[in-house]
Motif scaffolding. Structure first.
Motif, mmCIF file in Angstrom:
data_model
loop_
_atom_site.group_PDB
_atom_site.id
_atom_site.type_symbol
_atom_site.label_atom_id
_atom_site.label_comp_id
_atom_site.label_asym_id
_atom_site.label_seq_id
_atom_site.Cartn_x
_atom_site.Cartn_y
_atom_site.Cartn_z
ATOM 1 N N THR A 178 65.898 -44.669 20.334
ATOM 2 C CA THR A 178 66.778 -45.759 19.908
ATOM 3 C C THR A 178 67.862 -45.950 20.949
ATOM 4 N N LEU A 179 68.074 -47.203 21.343
ATOM 5 C CA LEU A 179 69.092 -47.523 22.342
ATOM 6 C C LEU A 179 70.288 -48.155 21.650
ATOM 7 N N TYR A 180 71.447 -47.526 21.804
ATOM 8 C CA TYR A 180 72.699 -48.100 21.302
ATOM 9 C C TYR A 180 73.438 -48.719 22.485
ATOM 10 N N MET A 181 73.729 -49.996 22.360
ATOM 11 C CA MET A 181 74.407 -50.694 23.439
ATOM 12 C C MET A 181 75.904 -50.414 23.440
ATOM 13 N N CYS A 182 76.420 -49.869 22.329
ATOM 14 C CA CYS A 182 77.844 -49.545 22.224
ATOM 15 C C CYS A 182 77.987 -48.327 21.332
ATOM 16 N N LEU A 183 78.828 -47.381 21.730
ATOM 17 C CA LEU A 183 79.062 -46.173 20.943
ATOM 18 C C LEU A 183 79.589 -46.510 19.553
ATOM 19 N N GLY A 184 80.445 -47.533 19.479
ATOM 20 C CA GLY A 184 81.135 -47.825 18.238
ATOM 21 C C GLY A 184 80.562 -48.978 17.433
ATOM 22 N N GLN A 185 79.330 -49.380 17.709
ATOM 23 C CA GLN A 185 78.682 -50.443 16.942
ATOM 24 C C GLN A 185 77.322 -49.937 16.456
ATOM 25 N N ASN A 186 76.827 -50.546 15.393
ATOM 26 C CA ASN A 186 75.562 -50.091 14.803
ATOM 27 C C ASN A 186 74.331 -50.791 15.361
ATOM 28 N N ASP A 187 74.515 -51.907 16.059
ATOM 29 C CA ASP A 187 73.374 -52.627 16.594
ATOM 30 C C ASP A 187 72.611 -51.731 17.570
ATOM 31 N N ALA A 188 71.289 -51.717 17.445
ATOM 32 C CA ALA A 188 70.476 -50.823 18.264
ATOM 33 C C ALA A 188 69.127 -51.471 18.541
ATOM 34 N N ALA A 189 68.414 -50.907 19.495
ATOM 35 C CA ALA A 189 67.087 -51.398 19.851
ATOM 36 C C ALA A 189 66.085 -50.251 19.802
ATOM 37 N N ASP A 190 64.909 -50.536 19.280
ATOM 38 C CA ASP A 190 63.836 -49.547 19.204
ATOM 39 C C ASP A 190 63.017 -49.605 20.484
ATOM 40 N N LEU A 191 63.164 -48.600 21.324
ATOM 41 C CA LEU A 191 62.384 -48.545 22.559
ATOM 42 C C LEU A 191 61.125 -47.701 22.401
ATOM 43 N N ARG A 192 61.072 -46.897 21.359
ATOM 44 C CA ARG A 192 59.911 -46.028 21.164
ATOM 45 C C ARG A 192 58.638 -46.844 20.946
ATOM 46 N N THR A 193 58.737 -47.919 20.171
ATOM 47 C CA THR A 193 57.547 -48.746 19.914
ATOM 48 C C THR A 193 56.989 -49.313 21.204
ATOM 49 N N ALA A 194 57.875 -49.872 22.033
ATOM 50 C CA ALA A 194 57.422 -50.428 23.314
ATOM 51 C C ALA A 194 56.894 -49.346 24.235
ATOM 52 N N LEU A 195 57.538 -48.187 24.196
ATOM 53 C CA LEU A 195 57.114 -47.072 25.050
ATOM 54 C C LEU A 195 55.688 -46.648 24.725
ATOM 55 N N ARG A 196 55.381 -46.582 23.429
ATOM 56 C CA ARG A 196 54.087 -46.058 23.006
ATOM 57 C C ARG A 196 53.008 -47.132 22.896
ATOM 58 N N ILE B 203 69.920 -55.424 26.221
ATOM 59 C CA ILE B 203 71.125 -55.616 27.029
ATOM 60 C C ILE B 203 71.775 -56.971 26.721
ATOM 61 N N THR B 204 70.973 -57.967 26.337
ATOM 62 C CA THR B 204 71.558 -59.274 25.976
ATOM 63 C C THR B 204 72.424 -59.166 24.730
ATOM 64 N N ARG B 205 72.311 -58.060 23.986
ATOM 65 C CA ARG B 205 73.088 -57.878 22.761
ATOM 66 C C ARG B 205 74.206 -56.854 22.912
ATOM 67 N N LYS B 206 74.470 -56.428 24.144
ATOM 68 C CA LYS B 206 75.574 -55.464 24.338
ATOM 69 C C LYS B 206 76.892 -56.161 24.004
ATOM 70 N N PRO B 207 77.662 -55.608 23.043
ATOM 71 C CA PRO B 207 78.889 -56.281 22.606
ATOM 72 C C PRO B 207 80.040 -56.080 23.594
ATOM 73 N N LYS B 208 81.078 -56.844 23.390
ATOM 74 C CA LYS B 208 82.245 -56.741 24.271
ATOM 75 C C LYS B 208 82.961 -55.415 24.094
ATOM 76 N N GLY B 209 82.963 -54.894 22.849
ATOM 77 C CA GLY B 209 83.660 -53.631 22.628
ATOM 78 C C GLY B 209 83.452 -53.109 21.223
#
Length: 349
Positions: free
Chosen positions: A286-304, A320-326
């Protein structure tokens, strides 16, 4: 297949690309933090509950899969990787991953491979870390009092950590100590920690406690603004702001009396989001674009889904298009729930 539709409804396909990553605010993403395990051999009171439920081992990516993911990020412009946890050195066969990633240092595709650790396993791994190309590590150390150390870590062995730090120094590793500043616990000890670090050629960084995950303590009682800590330190030391950077969020000062550096990480009193170049990968992919936000991306599905990296590149680009400002961290009596439900050990401290 050369495109991937991300998890947002009606999102446009993003073409696969092994090129650099730039977020919506023009920030280049060049730093990847990887939590190789959510498990830890400590139970620090500000970080996790004493009786934690960890991820089933079957849910974790293999070390080979983590290596492939990290290599994909390197292909897309990541120049620095930090391995974290939990405690990264408790992951079985972790040195396989360290050695594989170290090969990218030899080719020049990666500038730095670093590690954040509690020091408990350093004595047996320090020399091999250096052999793999690691030159700099962070060691978490909140107190020099063995009894207080046991209290804050619940399970930690102070002497074992000291042995690990000395082994790392002998191996040639540059060490930065990280101390979480905790009101009425270690605030009076920070001057001693500073002298301890600087006398041994180590930097010290102090960190505000972050509202992540349910713990057994009240974070309002723990929270110490670093603005207050700095003002207190300036009663004893001469602190001069310097432009020194390590790629992370710390702002540094030079301490005239010791000649050493002191860093401040202030996610609450003065956040560091405007220059954020980081994303965080968990041990489940799981990729978190920000430490303090819950939005995330599932990379495992694409990897496998394919041995080819095209799908993976597309999934990364879409994320990366969804990385928040802060982030939106706050601690006060009206916000006594964690800003983010997941523990720091899940995302990577």
């Amino acid at each position: 297949m050369n495109s991937f539709v991300g998890p947002i409804d009606n999102a446009l396909p993003v073409m696969a690309d092994a090129g650099p990553m730039t977020d919506p605010f023009g920030r280049a993403v060049t730093y990847l933090r990887v939590s190789v395990t959510d498990r830890c051999d400590f139970r620090c009171t500000y970080c996790m509950s004493e009786h934690m439920t960890f991820l089933p081992k079957k849910d974790l990516l293999t070390l080979e899969e983590l290596n492939r993911l990290c290599s994909a990020f390197i292909a897309k412009g990541v120049r620095k990787i930090r391995l974290t946890g939990g405690e990264p050195l408790v992951r079985k066969n972790i040195m396989f991953l360290v050695r594989e990633l170290g090969k990218h240092l030899q080719t020049g595709r990666l500038d730095e491979l670093t590690l954040t650790t509690n020091g408990s396993q350093l004595a047996r791994h320090a020399e091999e870390l250096y052999d793999c190309g690691v030159r700099r590590i962070n060691v978490s150390l909140d107190t020099l009092d063995p009894d207080k150390f046991r209290t804050i870590t619940r399970w930690g062995d102070f002497d074992r950590v000291m042995e690990g730090i000395e082994a790392a120094r002998r191996a040639g590793l540059k060490i930065k100590l990280n101390a979480v500043a905790l009101k009425d616990f270690n605030e009076s000890e920070i001057p001693d920690l500073l002298r301890f670090a600087h006398d041994r050629g180590m930097d010290l960084t102090v960190i505000e406690t972050m509202p992540m995950g349910e713990i057994d303590e009240d974070r309002t009682d723990q929270y110490l603004p670093l603005s207050k800590l700095r003002a207190d330190l300036e009663q004893q030391f001469t602190l001069a702001d310097i432009p020194y950077q390590t790629g992370g969020p710390a702002r540094y000062v030079e301490v005239k009396e010791t000649g050493g550096r002191l860093g401040f990480i202030t996610p609450l009193t003065h956040n560091f989001c405007e220059s954020c170049n980081r994303v965080r990968l968990t041990c489940t992919g799981t990729l978190y674009m920000c430490l303090g936000q819950n939005d995330a991306a599932d990379l495992r599905t694409a990897l496998r889904a394919s041995p080819d990296d095209a799908l993976l590149y597309s999934a990364i680009d879409e994320a990366i298009t969804r990385k928040p400002k802060g982030h939106d961290f706050i601690i006060d009596r009206t916000h006594n729930r964690p800003a983010v439900a997941r523990h720091m050990s899940v995302t990577g401290g």
